[in-house]
Design an enzyme around this catalytic site. Structure first.
Site, short mmCIF file in Angstrom:
data_model
loop_
_atom_site.label_atom_id
_atom_site.label_comp_id
_atom_site.label_asym_id
_atom_site.label_seq_id
_atom_site.Cartn_x
_atom_site.Cartn_y
_atom_site.Cartn_z
N LYS A 38 0.61 -1.12 -0.06
CA LYS A 38 0.19 -0.09 0.01
C LYS A 38 0.57 1.60 -0.81
CE LYS A 38 -3.72 1.86 2.34
NZ LYS A 38 -4.58 1.70 3.65
N LEU A 151 -15.53 12.71 9.92
CA LEU A 151 -15.70 12.65 8.26
C LEU A 151 -16.36 11.27 7.97
CD1 LEU A 151 -11.32 12.25 7.95
CD2 LEU A 151 -13.24 14.17 8.03
N CYS A 258 -18.97 2.62 11.18
CA CYS A 258 -18.40 3.87 12.37
C CYS A 258 -19.41 3.73 13.21
CB CYS A 258 -18.29 4.94 11.84
SG CYS A 258 -17.30 5.33 10.96
N LYS A 261 -20.11 0.21 14.77
CA LYS A 261 -19.48 -0.32 15.97
C LYS A 261 -19.76 0.71 17.21
CE LYS A 261 -15.12 1.12 14.57
NZ LYS A 261 -15.08 2.63 15.19
C1 UGA Z 1 -19.94 8.50 9.88
C2 UGA Z 1 -20.72 9.61 10.27
O1 UGA Z 1 -22.01 10.33 9.64
C3 UGA Z 1 -19.51 11.16 10.77
O2 UGA Z 1 -20.02 11.75 10.56
C4 UGA Z 1 -19.26 9.97 10.93
O3 UGA Z 1 -17.19 10.88 10.87
C5 UGA Z 1 -18.05 8.75 10.93
O4 UGA Z 1 -19.67 7.94 10.69
C6 UGA Z 1 -17.16 8.29 11.36
O5 UGA Z 1 -17.13 7.65 12.53
O6 UGA Z 1 -16.03 8.20 11.05
P1 UGA Z 1 -20.31 6.99 7.45
O7 UGA Z 1 -20.32 5.39 8.01
O8 UGA Z 1 -19.45 7.51 6.49
O9 UGA Z 1 -20.48 8.37 8.87
O10 UGA Z 1 -22.23 7.06 7.27
P2 UGA Z 1 -23.38 7.87 6.93
O11 UGA Z 1 -23.37 8.81 5.55
O12 UGA Z 1 -23.67 8.46 8.61
O13 UGA Z 1 -24.15 6.54 6.39
C7 UGA Z 1 -24.37 5.31 8.14
C8 UGA Z 1 -26.11 4.78 7.43
O14 UGA Z 1 -26.50 5.36 7.76
C9 UGA Z 1 -25.54 3.88 5.97
O15 UGA Z 1 -26.18 3.24 6.07
C10 UGA Z 1 -26.70 5.06 5.05
O16 UGA Z 1 -27.01 4.90 4.05
C11 UGA Z 1 -27.75 4.82 6.55
N1 UGA Z 1 -28.27 6.81 6.18
C12 UGA Z 1 -27.90 8.09 6.54
C13 UGA Z 1 -30.04 6.40 6.28
O17 UGA Z 1 -30.24 5.22 5.98
N2 UGA Z 1 -30.37 7.70 5.90
C14 UGA Z 1 -30.46 8.71 6.40
O18 UGA Z 1 -30.83 10.38 6.05
C15 UGA Z 1 -28.55 9.24 6.30
#
Ligand code: UGA
Length: 437
Positions: A38, A151, A258, A261
């Site tokens: 990597k 993020l 995230c 977990k």
């Molecule tokens: C999430 C948080 O949103 C970030 O702020 C955080 O920094 C990150 O975890 C982390 O801890 O590193 P992420 O895992 O990239 O980010 O995913 P999200 O965009 O939050 O989506 C999470 C889940 O919720 C996905 O399965 C998504 O499809 C679902 N979701 C999201 C919905 O079903 N409806 C929504 O309106 C938004």
């Protein structure tokens, strides 16, 4: 060139984004990763995660000399004023975060750290980890700071460059200020606090987001029961700035690397410390129950009559945990696929971010190269990831390939009228065709 101002240990999506964005802010950054191949690829600016803008930033950083990649952790750390730990903290036994990687690196760098260096926990780590890492390093001249990342995958660069807030926590305010100074060019509210508060902020944020989603998914079920339209209810709610409309889109449950977990880890530490937080357990359980309910809907519509899905072929559209990423970790789509498989369904799936060869998925499903190939001879199609171009598929062709004209849209992504014109029955979440049409 002067010595590195910043070292970043771990080049996952958090570490690589942090390193590349700090380099873009003008810092000299050396990133270390235990995976030699990597490191070699990154030196050639080859980025193997789907993260918009990141390959360009890495290329700029490497070209300018401000971003370097090394295999040996001590080589990155030696001489660095600030050392970011961006290491995996997976779910360990019993749900708590597994800190083995963080502890191993703390031990590895303790004698190499420059005099007066600051070590920053960027990964999501349980409350008390900054103190624990400080104890492991055991150097009075070295401070440990918590600076959680917020993020989102797929928007990591944008979130780094335009953060909602920067949270920095440390026992030593001077160390916190040194870390905050790295972000001085970013226009964002700064919360400077103690390490435990910073660590807890991250868990509280992800838990609150998960709670919003469990609320939205549960609300959708209530809407179905009372013939209400969840989209309208959420629009009505969202105009109240105390509630807000963001992060309330019903779906197939929440997942990713995230939210699951971190909610489990927070639940575990609360239980271990004797703190009751019933909302936390309810948030997690609601997610599991919601997914089972969605599967029951498919069973009710597609079962040959014995309550199973034996001999029923289903097409899954989307497998990644959300659109814009190739990440399958804790994907709700896979959770639903497993439940459908348990009931006997034969699954064929299409996802634009996945190639056709995924041996790790072969026990669960067959991967198709196109949506049309996935739906051919399937009893129904189930939309599980909100890839925008699914809206514009040739639904007339798809209707001709399905053996019965049903599309379960578990993202409320598609235009029901468009599907209606293709003589397809649209089944969304928390709203009926009559309302949507
Ligand atoms: C999430 C948080 O949103 C970030 O702020 C955080 O920094 C990150 O975890 C982390 O801890 O590193 P992420 O895992 O990239 O980010 O995913 P999200 O965009 O939050 O989506 C999470 C889940 O919720 C996905 O399965 C998504 O499809 C679902 N979701 C999201 C919905 O079903 N409806 C929504 O309106 C938004």
């Amino acid at each position: 060139m002067s010595g590195p101002s910043v070292a970043v240990i771990g080049t996952g999506y958090v570490g690589l984004t942090t390193g590349a964005c700090l380099a873009a802010l003008g810092h000299h950054v050396v990133c270390a990763d235990a995976d030699l191949r990597k490191v070699e690829r990154l030196r050639r600016a080859e980025v193997d995660i789907l993260e918009p803008g990141l390959p360009e930033l890495v290329a700029d950083g490497v070209e300018s000399g401000r971003l370097e990649f090394v295999h040996e952790t001590p080589a990155a750390v030696a001489g660095a004023g600030v050392v970011f730990l961006c290491l995996p903290t997976p779910m360990g036994v019993g749900g708590a975060a597994d800190l083995a990687a963080v502890e191993a690196v703390a031990d590895e760098i303790r004698t190499v750290l420059a005099h007066g260096a600051v070590v920053v926990n960027k990964s999501t780590v349980p409350v008390g980890t900054a103190e624990r890492v400080a104890a492991l390093i055991g150097r009075p001249d070295v401070s440990v700071v918590s600076n959680p990342e917020f993020l989102r995958e797929g928007r990591a660069v944008q979130d780094f460059r335009r953060p909602d807030r920067i949270v920095v926590g440390a026992a030593d305010p001077d160390a916190a200020r040194r870390v905050a100074a790295l972000y001085a060019e970013l226009d964002a509210p700064l919360v400077v606090t103690d390490a435990a508060s910073a660590e807890l902020t991250k868990y509280a944020a992800n838990f609150f987001l998960a709670m919003k989603l469990s609320f939205a998914n549960n609300l959708a079920t209530v809407c179905e029961r009372f013939d209400a339209d969840v989209d309208d209810v959420i629009a009505g709610l969202g105009h109240d700035p105390r509630i807000g409309a963001a992060f309330l889109q019903p779906g197939p449950g929440w997942g990713g690397s995230c939210l699951p977990k971190d909610t489990h880890a927070l639940l575990t530490v609360c239980e271990e410390s004797g703190v009751e937080f019933p909302l936390l357990r309810a948030t997690i359980e609601t997610n599991v129950r919601h997914q089972r309910q969605l599967v029951e809907r498919v069973v009710a519509g597609c079962s040959p009559g014995d309550g199973s899905l034996r001999g029923v072929r289903l097409a899954l559209l989307g497998l990644t945990f959300k659109a814009g990423t190739s990440d399958l970790r804790d994907s709700p789509a896979l959770a639903i696929a497993r439940l459908l498989k348990e009931r006997g369904a034969e699954l064929r799936a299409y996802d634009p971010a996945l190639s056709e060869s995924r041996p790790d998925l072969s026990d669960l499903l067959t991967l198709a190269g196109t949506p049309e190939e996935a739906v051919r001879d399937a009893r129904a199609a189930v939309v599980l990831t909100e890839w925008p171009h699914f809206r514009d598929l040739d639904w007339e062709t798809i209707a001709g390939l399905l053996t019965s004209p049903v599309v379960y849209d578990f993202r409320n992504l598609l235009d029901p009228r468009r599907l209606g014109r293709a003589r397809l029955t649209w089944e969304g979440i928390g709203r009926s065709f009559a309302m949507a049409g």
